[in-house]
Design an enzyme around this catalytic site. Sequence first.
Site, PDB file in Angstrom:
ATOM      1  N   SER A 142       0.799  -1.227   0.000  1.00  0.00           N
ATOM      2  CA  SER A 142       0.000   0.000   0.000  1.00  0.00           C
ATOM      3  C   SER A 142       0.830   1.276   0.000  1.00  0.00           C
ATOM      4  O   SER A 142       0.456   2.277   0.609  1.00  0.00           O
ATOM      5  CB  SER A 142      -0.957   0.023   1.186  1.00  0.00           C
ATOM      6  N   ASN A 264       0.253  -7.408  -6.489  1.00  0.00           N
ATOM      7  CA  ASN A 264      -0.435  -7.322  -5.198  1.00  0.00           C
ATOM      8  C   ASN A 264      -1.361  -8.529  -5.052  1.00  0.00           C
ATOM      9  O   ASN A 264      -2.384  -8.619  -5.731  1.00  0.00           O
ATOM     10  CB  ASN A 264      -1.251  -6.031  -5.124  1.00  0.00           C
TER      11      ASN A 264
END
Length: 305
Positions: A142, A264
């Site tokens: 993130s 991710n």
Amino acid sequence: MTSPLNIVVLLGGPSAEREVSLRSGAAVSGALKSLGHHVNCVDPVPGHLSIPPGTDVAFLALHGTYGEDGTVQAELEALGIPYTGCGVEASRVAFDKVLTKVRLVSAGIPTARSAVFRTPDAPWPGRDWNPPVVLKPICQGSSVGLQFVDDIHAFPSALKEAFRHDSGVLMEERILGRETTVGILSDAPLPVVEVRPRSGSYDYSNKYTAGRTEYFCPAEFPPETTLRIQNAALDAFRAVGGRDYARVDVMVRPDGSPVVLEVNTLPGMTETSLLPKAAAASGLEFSALCQRMVELALERRDAGV
């Protein structure tokens, strides 16, 4: 739909992205309940994972360390509980930006030139490098600890700041172009999402502060460029050993050539997150997306894998 299932949503956890995970978990829980499933939300404690008896599947809405690095996946496998998303090894590799880089380079996938630092007082790497560059903690998600360096004189302080978040830092050339992300679902790419911060870069603040970034899906590229972006993302997903779903971040140079940044394995799962946006653009609304992720986990269980 199928018969109601007993689903545990794992959310929160110990990482820096705890609040984001709580939001993802709440959205997933609401969607699965709307489909008639029995849902329990569990905020796990590493090393002391407790799953209610009779659980059919665990839905991972965790982010960052413990959730994305293969740790909770290994704990669930030890308990014999099927779970959503990538397995232990793919999670471990994708969460480590250096290991990911090795896989991408070995597979011939275009990615940014890089260097690795293991100490916060390391010098500038020499005349072969020129700003702008990006500094990334090796094992964080993130955009935690992300630093942009446009001047060599800013490098020492930026490196120290990046090291506050991890014991190693990856430096990459900063790719100038359009920023995109590609969701992968069932080994197929979803429509490309273009990310445009209203000011500055797509850092943690712009990513999670409402109104600071615009998103365009499907992104406006010529069809051949879209295909190149999607193919690069899918190749990257396969290179790290991904399964079921993930989201791959890809920069696109002005000539249309893609440059993969990272994979991710547990992307955000609020109804406005990027993977759900891409799924919606392909005709799969949020609750159906959550259902499909659960089904993929159960298909593996039923196949004994």
